[in-house]
Design a protein around this motif. Sequence first.
Motif, PDB file in Angstrom:
ATOM      1  N   VAL A   1     -21.410 -44.949  21.523  1.00  0.00           N
ATOM      2  CA  VAL A   1     -20.462 -44.044  20.878  1.00  0.00           C
ATOM      3  C   VAL A   1     -19.371 -44.854  20.176  1.00  0.00           C
ATOM      4  O   VAL A   1     -19.134 -46.015  20.516  1.00  0.00           O
ATOM      5  CB  VAL A   1     -19.827 -43.061  21.884  1.00  0.00           C
TER       6      VAL A   1
ATOM      7  N   GLY B   1     -21.909 -40.582  17.888  1.00  0.00           N
ATOM      8  CA  GLY B   1     -21.848 -39.759  19.100  1.00  0.00           C
ATOM      9  C   GLY B   1     -22.955 -38.733  19.113  1.00  0.00           C
ATOM     10  O   GLY B   1     -23.982 -38.951  18.486  1.00  0.00           O
TER      11      GLY B   1
ATOM     12  N   VAL C   1     -19.512 -37.923  21.480  1.00  0.00           N
ATOM     13  CA  VAL C   1     -18.771 -38.633  22.522  1.00  0.00           C
ATOM     14  C   VAL C   1     -18.425 -37.608  23.598  1.00  0.00           C
ATOM     15  O   VAL C   1     -17.872 -36.551  23.301  1.00  0.00           O
ATOM     16  CB  VAL C   1     -17.479 -39.260  21.958  1.00  0.00           C
TER      17      VAL C   1
ATOM     18  N   ALA D   1     -16.702 -41.049  28.705  1.00  0.00           N
ATOM     19  CA  ALA D   1     -17.195 -42.202  27.941  1.00  0.00           C
ATOM     20  C   ALA D   1     -16.300 -43.402  28.217  1.00  0.00           C
ATOM     21  O   ALA D   1     -15.097 -43.263  28.406  1.00  0.00           O
ATOM     22  CB  ALA D   1     -17.212 -41.883  26.447  1.00  0.00           C
TER      23      ALA D   1
ATOM     24  N   GLU E   1     -17.113 -32.516  24.715  1.00  0.00           N
ATOM     25  CA  GLU E   1     -17.662 -33.542  23.844  1.00  0.00           C
ATOM     26  C   GLU E   1     -17.198 -33.318  22.415  1.00  0.00           C
ATOM     27  O   GLU E   1     -16.810 -32.208  22.031  1.00  0.00           O
ATOM     28  CB  GLU E   1     -19.181 -33.614  23.929  1.00  0.00           C
TER      29      GLU E   1
ATOM     30  N   ASN F   1     -21.455 -43.433  26.455  1.00  0.00           N
ATOM     31  CA  ASN F   1     -21.268 -42.208  27.207  1.00  0.00           C
ATOM     32  C   ASN F   1     -21.678 -42.426  28.658  1.00  0.00           C
ATOM     33  O   ASN F   1     -22.483 -43.327  28.941  1.00  0.00           O
ATOM     34  CB  ASN F   1     -22.129 -41.088  26.629  1.00  0.00           C
TER      35      ASN F   1
END
Length: 111
Positions: free
Chosen positions: A14, A38, A40, A44, A73, A108
């Motif tokens: 990411v 990503g 992400v 992470a 996310e 991640n």
Amino acid sequence: MTEPIYPGGHIAAVELQIDQVTAMTPSEATATVRCILGPVRLGARFNHIRDSAEVIDLELTQIHAYFGRSVDELDPVHTALVTLQGAGVQLLTSATPGSGWQSIQGVNPPP
């Protein structure tokens, strides 16, 4: 950067691009970012600043996107206000015309 691959071939690399660091303590930073690679996810871990030899160990602990709504996310090309905690937060910098954008790279958490 070596991209770890989890079971099922999931590549977890990411990258976030820092626009503006809005708040900072010795162990935590809040920043406006754009997701470059990503999605992400919360949890992470970031261990590298692109084009830098500096060492960081930061965990993504909060993502506020879509008018301040907390999400789990952040998808590529979207922006958000995030909180990062850990070693190296003092190395994060806001973008300027002279310095350009700083990017942090990591992985991640496993699915």
